[in-house]
Write a protein that holds these residues in place. Sequence first.
Motif, PDB file in Angstrom:
ATOM      1  N   LEU A   1     102.409 110.924   1.464  1.00  0.00           N
ATOM      2  CA  LEU A   1     101.674 109.524   2.308  1.00  0.00           C
ATOM      3  C   LEU A   1     102.576 108.798   2.707  1.00  0.00           C
ATOM      4  CD1 LEU A   1      99.279 109.019   4.711  1.00  0.00           C
ATOM      5  CD2 LEU A   1      97.704 108.408   1.675  1.00  0.00           C
ATOM      6  N   ALA A   2     102.299 108.066   0.951  1.00  0.00           N
ATOM      7  CA  ALA A   2     103.911 107.019   1.168  1.00  0.00           C
ATOM      8  C   ALA A   2     104.855 107.367   1.766  1.00  0.00           C
ATOM      9  CB  ALA A   2     103.902 106.981  -0.979  1.00  0.00           C
ATOM     10  N   ALA A   3     105.603 108.469   1.949  1.00  0.00           N
ATOM     11  CA  ALA A   3     106.860 108.517   2.345  1.00  0.00           C
ATOM     12  C   ALA A   3     106.933 108.412   4.018  1.00  0.00           C
ATOM     13  CB  ALA A   3     107.149 109.616   2.207  1.00  0.00           C
ATOM     14  N   ASP A   4     105.474 109.183   4.631  1.00  0.00           N
ATOM     15  CA  ASP A   4     104.964 108.499   6.186  1.00  0.00           C
ATOM     16  C   ASP A   4     104.619 106.947   6.374  1.00  0.00           C
ATOM     17  OD1 ASP A   4     105.553 111.301   6.492  1.00  0.00           O
ATOM     18  OD2 ASP A   4     104.063 111.707   6.399  1.00  0.00           O
ATOM     19  N   VAL A   5     104.356 107.130   5.381  1.00  0.00           N
ATOM     20  CA  VAL A   5     103.983 104.944   5.541  1.00  0.00           C
ATOM     21  C   VAL A   5     105.107 104.871   5.781  1.00  0.00           C
ATOM     22  CG1 VAL A   5     102.608 102.858   4.501  1.00  0.00           C
ATOM     23  CG2 VAL A   5     101.642 105.480   4.826  1.00  0.00           C
ATOM     24  N   ALA A   6     106.201 104.284   4.651  1.00  0.00           N
ATOM     25  CA  ALA A   6     107.168 104.048   4.174  1.00  0.00           C
ATOM     26  C   ALA A   6     108.063 104.539   5.823  1.00  0.00           C
ATOM     27  CB  ALA A   6     107.790 104.162   3.337  1.00  0.00           C
ATOM     28  N   ARG A   7     108.313 105.475   6.339  1.00  0.00           N
ATOM     29  CA  ARG A   7     108.942 105.566   7.665  1.00  0.00           C
ATOM     30  C   ARG A   7     108.886 104.822   8.615  1.00  0.00           C
ATOM     31  NH1 ARG A   7     108.108 109.019  10.938  1.00  0.00           N
ATOM     32  NH2 ARG A   7     106.180 110.354   9.567  1.00  0.00           N
ATOM     33  N   CYS A   8     107.135 104.958   8.774  1.00  0.00           N
ATOM     34  CA  CYS A   8     106.283 104.922   9.946  1.00  0.00           C
ATOM     35  C   CYS A   8     106.623 102.820   9.955  1.00  0.00           C
ATOM     36  CB  CYS A   8     105.028 104.582  10.529  1.00  0.00           C
ATOM     37  SG  CYS A   8     104.848 106.498  11.150  1.00  0.00           S
ATOM     38  N   ALA A   9     106.242 101.814   8.354  1.00  0.00           N
ATOM     39  CA  ALA A   9     106.452 100.485   8.516  1.00  0.00           C
ATOM     40  C   ALA A   9     107.838 100.489   9.277  1.00  0.00           C
ATOM     41  CB  ALA A   9     106.424 100.177   6.993  1.00  0.00           C
ATOM     42  N   VAL A  10     108.998 101.487   9.111  1.00  0.00           N
ATOM     43  CA  VAL A  10     110.578 100.562   9.288  1.00  0.00           C
ATOM     44  C   VAL A  10     110.296 101.239  10.558  1.00  0.00           C
ATOM     45  CG1 VAL A  10     112.636 101.200   8.948  1.00  0.00           C
ATOM     46  CG2 VAL A  10     111.369 101.203   7.426  1.00  0.00           C
ATOM     47  N   GLY A  11     109.683 102.271  11.152  1.00  0.00           N
ATOM     48  CA  GLY A  11     110.549 102.457  13.141  1.00  0.00           C
ATOM     49  C   GLY A  11     109.462 101.522  13.453  1.00  0.00           C
ATOM     50  N   GLU A  12     108.330 100.611  12.783  1.00  0.00           N
ATOM     51  CA  GLU A  12     107.249 100.211  14.529  1.00  0.00           C
ATOM     52  C   GLU A  12     107.439  98.467  13.261  1.00  0.00           C
ATOM     53  OE1 GLU A  12     105.008 101.596  16.645  1.00  0.00           O
ATOM     54  OE2 GLU A  12     106.608 103.045  15.901  1.00  0.00           O
ATOM     55  N   ASN A  13     109.228  98.174  12.665  1.00  0.00           N
ATOM     56  CA  ASN A  13     108.689  96.822  12.623  1.00  0.00           C
ATOM     57  C   ASN A  13     107.553  96.153  12.186  1.00  0.00           C
ATOM     58  OD1 ASN A  13     110.874  95.142  12.619  1.00  0.00           O
ATOM     59  ND2 ASN A  13     110.406  94.115  13.938  1.00  0.00           N
ATOM     60  N   ASP A  14     107.096  97.022  11.079  1.00  0.00           N
ATOM     61  CA  ASP A  14     106.176  96.670  10.788  1.00  0.00           C
ATOM     62  C   ASP A  14     105.841  96.396   8.824  1.00  0.00           C
ATOM     63  OD1 ASP A  14     102.729  95.848  10.964  1.00  0.00           O
ATOM     64  OD2 ASP A  14     102.256  97.428  10.963  1.00  0.00           O
ATOM     65  N   PRO A  15     106.460  95.564   8.430  1.00  0.00           N
ATOM     66  CA  PRO A  15     107.454  95.970   7.026  1.00  0.00           C
ATOM     67  C   PRO A  15     106.032  96.112   6.123  1.00  0.00           C
ATOM     68  CG  PRO A  15     108.018  94.039   7.754  1.00  0.00           C
ATOM     69  CD  PRO A  15     107.049  94.135   9.166  1.00  0.00           C
ATOM     70  N   LEU A  16     106.023  97.481   4.618  1.00  0.00           N
ATOM     71  CA  LEU A  16     105.364  97.530   3.582  1.00  0.00           C
ATOM     72  C   LEU A  16     105.349  98.115   2.797  1.00  0.00           C
ATOM     73  CD1 LEU A  16     102.492  99.765   6.036  1.00  0.00           C
ATOM     74  CD2 LEU A  16     102.148  97.421   5.330  1.00  0.00           C
ATOM     75  N   TRP A  17     105.808  97.667   1.176  1.00  0.00           N
ATOM     76  CA  TRP A  17     106.333  97.976   0.252  1.00  0.00           C
ATOM     77  C   TRP A  17     105.783  99.055  -0.154  1.00  0.00           C
ATOM     78  CZ3 TRP A  17     111.678  97.938   0.217  1.00  0.00           C
ATOM     79  CH2 TRP A  17     112.666  98.203  -0.549  1.00  0.00           C
ATOM     80  N   ARG A  18     106.437 100.042  -0.900  1.00  0.00           N
ATOM     81  CA  ARG A  18     105.510 100.811  -1.794  1.00  0.00           C
ATOM     82  C   ARG A  18     105.659  99.648  -3.888  1.00  0.00           C
ATOM     83  NH1 ARG A  18     105.331 107.185  -4.053  1.00  0.00           N
ATOM     84  NH2 ARG A  18     103.493 107.181  -4.922  1.00  0.00           N
ATOM     85  N   MET A  19     103.550  99.525  -4.000  1.00  0.00           N
ATOM     86  CA  MET A  19     103.934  99.856  -5.249  1.00  0.00           C
ATOM     87  C   MET A  19     103.014 100.713  -5.628  1.00  0.00           C
ATOM     88  SD  MET A  19     103.256  95.264  -4.660  1.00  0.00           S
ATOM     89  CE  MET A  19     103.529  95.488  -7.038  1.00  0.00           C
ATOM     90  N   PRO A  20     103.057 100.362  -7.533  1.00  0.00           N
ATOM     91  CA  PRO A  20     102.451 101.808  -8.554  1.00  0.00           C
ATOM     92  C   PRO A  20     101.131 101.332  -8.424  1.00  0.00           C
ATOM     93  CG  PRO A  20     103.822 100.255 -10.228  1.00  0.00           C
ATOM     94  CD  PRO A  20     104.161 100.162  -8.042  1.00  0.00           C
ATOM     95  N   LEU A  21     100.888 102.232  -8.401  1.00  0.00           N
ATOM     96  CA  LEU A  21      99.393 102.409  -9.235  1.00  0.00           C
ATOM     97  C   LEU A  21      99.727 103.043 -10.739  1.00  0.00           C
ATOM     98  CD1 LEU A  21      97.335 104.287  -6.377  1.00  0.00           C
ATOM     99  CD2 LEU A  21      96.481 102.084  -7.727  1.00  0.00           C
ATOM    100  N   TRP A  22      99.880 102.025 -11.461  1.00  0.00           N
ATOM    101  CA  TRP A  22     100.615 102.032 -12.703  1.00  0.00           C
ATOM    102  C   TRP A  22      99.287 102.702 -13.992  1.00  0.00           C
ATOM    103  CZ3 TRP A  22     104.894 103.130 -14.035  1.00  0.00           C
ATOM    104  CH2 TRP A  22     105.444 103.149 -15.522  1.00  0.00           C
ATOM    105  N   PRO A  23      99.592 104.056 -14.415  1.00  0.00           N
ATOM    106  CA  PRO A  23      97.910 104.014 -15.754  1.00  0.00           C
ATOM    107  C   PRO A  23      98.353 103.190 -16.484  1.00  0.00           C
ATOM    108  CG  PRO A  23      99.196 105.999 -14.362  1.00  0.00           C
ATOM    109  CD  PRO A  23      99.850 104.594 -13.557  1.00  0.00           C
ATOM    110  N   PRO A  24      99.494 102.567 -17.326  1.00  0.00           N
ATOM    111  CA  PRO A  24      99.044 102.111 -17.777  1.00  0.00           C
ATOM    112  C   PRO A  24      98.091 100.488 -18.437  1.00  0.00           C
ATOM    113  CG  PRO A  24     101.379 103.180 -18.298  1.00  0.00           C
ATOM    114  CD  PRO A  24     101.023 102.556 -17.274  1.00  0.00           C
ATOM    115  N   TYR A  25      98.195  99.950 -17.138  1.00  0.00           N
ATOM    116  CA  TYR A  25      97.960  98.998 -17.188  1.00  0.00           C
ATOM    117  C   TYR A  25      95.898  98.874 -16.520  1.00  0.00           C
ATOM    118  CZ  TYR A  25     102.334  96.857 -16.602  1.00  0.00           C
ATOM    119  OH  TYR A  25     103.531  96.215 -16.200  1.00  0.00           O
TER     120      TYR A  25
END
Length: 459
Positions: free
Chosen positions: A359-383
């Motif tokens: 899903l993350a890869a698809d979202v990132a690809r669609c964001a670029v393709g649609e010029n609708d920018p998104l950037w993945r950030m982590p659900l970082w377990p230690p936090y």
Amino acid sequence: MPSIFETSAASAIPISFVTKSGWDALREALPPAQRQFATASNFTAKPGAYLALPAPDGAIAQVLFGIEDDGAKSRDLFRAGSLPGLLPPGTYRFANAPHDARLATLAFALGSYRFARYRKADRPEVRLVPPDGVGVAEITRITEAAMLARDLVNTPSNDMGPEELAAAAQELASAYGASFGCIVGDDLKTQNFPLIHAVGMASTRAPRLIDIGWGDPAHPKVTLVGKGVCFDTGGLDLKPSSGMLIMKKDMGGAANVLALARMVMDAKLKVRLRVLIPAVENAVAGNAFRPLDIFPSRKGITVEIGNTDAEGRLVLADALALADEETPDLLIDLGTLTGAARVALGPDLPPFYTNDEALAADVARCAVGENDPLWRMPLWPPYDSWLDSKTATITNAPSGGFAGSITCALFLQRFVEQAKSWLHVDIYAWTPSAKPARPEGGECQAARALYKLLSERYA
């Protein structure tokens, strides 16, 4: 909205996209009078530069418009969105291909937006003959949905409270034959939505949970959840006046979820769609929820209020818990949630969170393709341990101030267990200063990229 598109190219004025590197060759190919006019006008093909060249009879023969070179470090694929505000009334066509003809066409349409509810703001009297191969129906669908989101966000809170937001949702549901339900006021407590009720109980305008259903029950279930805080004072942890100034946009998650739902329903995607919007006003009164109050949640998790200005995650928590009970194939939430996301990535680049790698890869690809920018950030377990409370299961606002967008996402993750895939997007829903195709004010963020994603999966 009237269509900006024209079908006949017979009398359309050509728009020539020109780069600095290609300007000399194009200039030499112009008729002598037009070449002299361009030279006298000092046109250099700088990106965004515009020049209307005259015909012998004084009419416009063609328009020159500067765009970035192909090898430029960055290119604004929405550059053509400036044209509706520059061009004289008339019908136009692209004489040559910009960097991306479809995105340029979409930008042209988005750039025609004007918010005119409270004062006259004439929409540009320009029309465009779309390039060959560009689907007008799809561009129109996306544009109209984006303009819905912008209108909802731009409307001030005195005319866009929880009741008015529900009315807008109901109007959309009716237009597409969708079901509509709404749980209002104290009924939220009796039907086990204590966090939504707690955040909205101080306002004279009753909180509510909006619920829209559409599509064939046999199709994969996609649920959208949007933060609908129609105004956010910060509660008893009161915002300063500067921080409160554009808090009419704090229902931007709801606005963008409705825009996305409109695209999905209009395209008749093969999904069983559910839309949940907790609509509240975070007000100040004697019965407002307080710092260190503890409330149950729909999921049974008790929540200590570390800060009343971290209210968006509270209302989303109850809505996500409800959505999760149905084990949707895909659960997406959008909300204007943290200043930390803006500090990290600015207003134009919302972070998204998911543990689903595909899903993350698809979202990132669609964001670029649609010029609708998104950037993945982590659900970082230690936090995750930062959410621990000494007196409740979790706190809504960990102390320390670090990683605010990540800890918000981790908070919401506590309320999602059964959904097959979950995606959280921390949007801004606002353009602070005008850009091509993106006027200052309310903005449609993430919805276009997510619509592309859903279209690929459920067409």
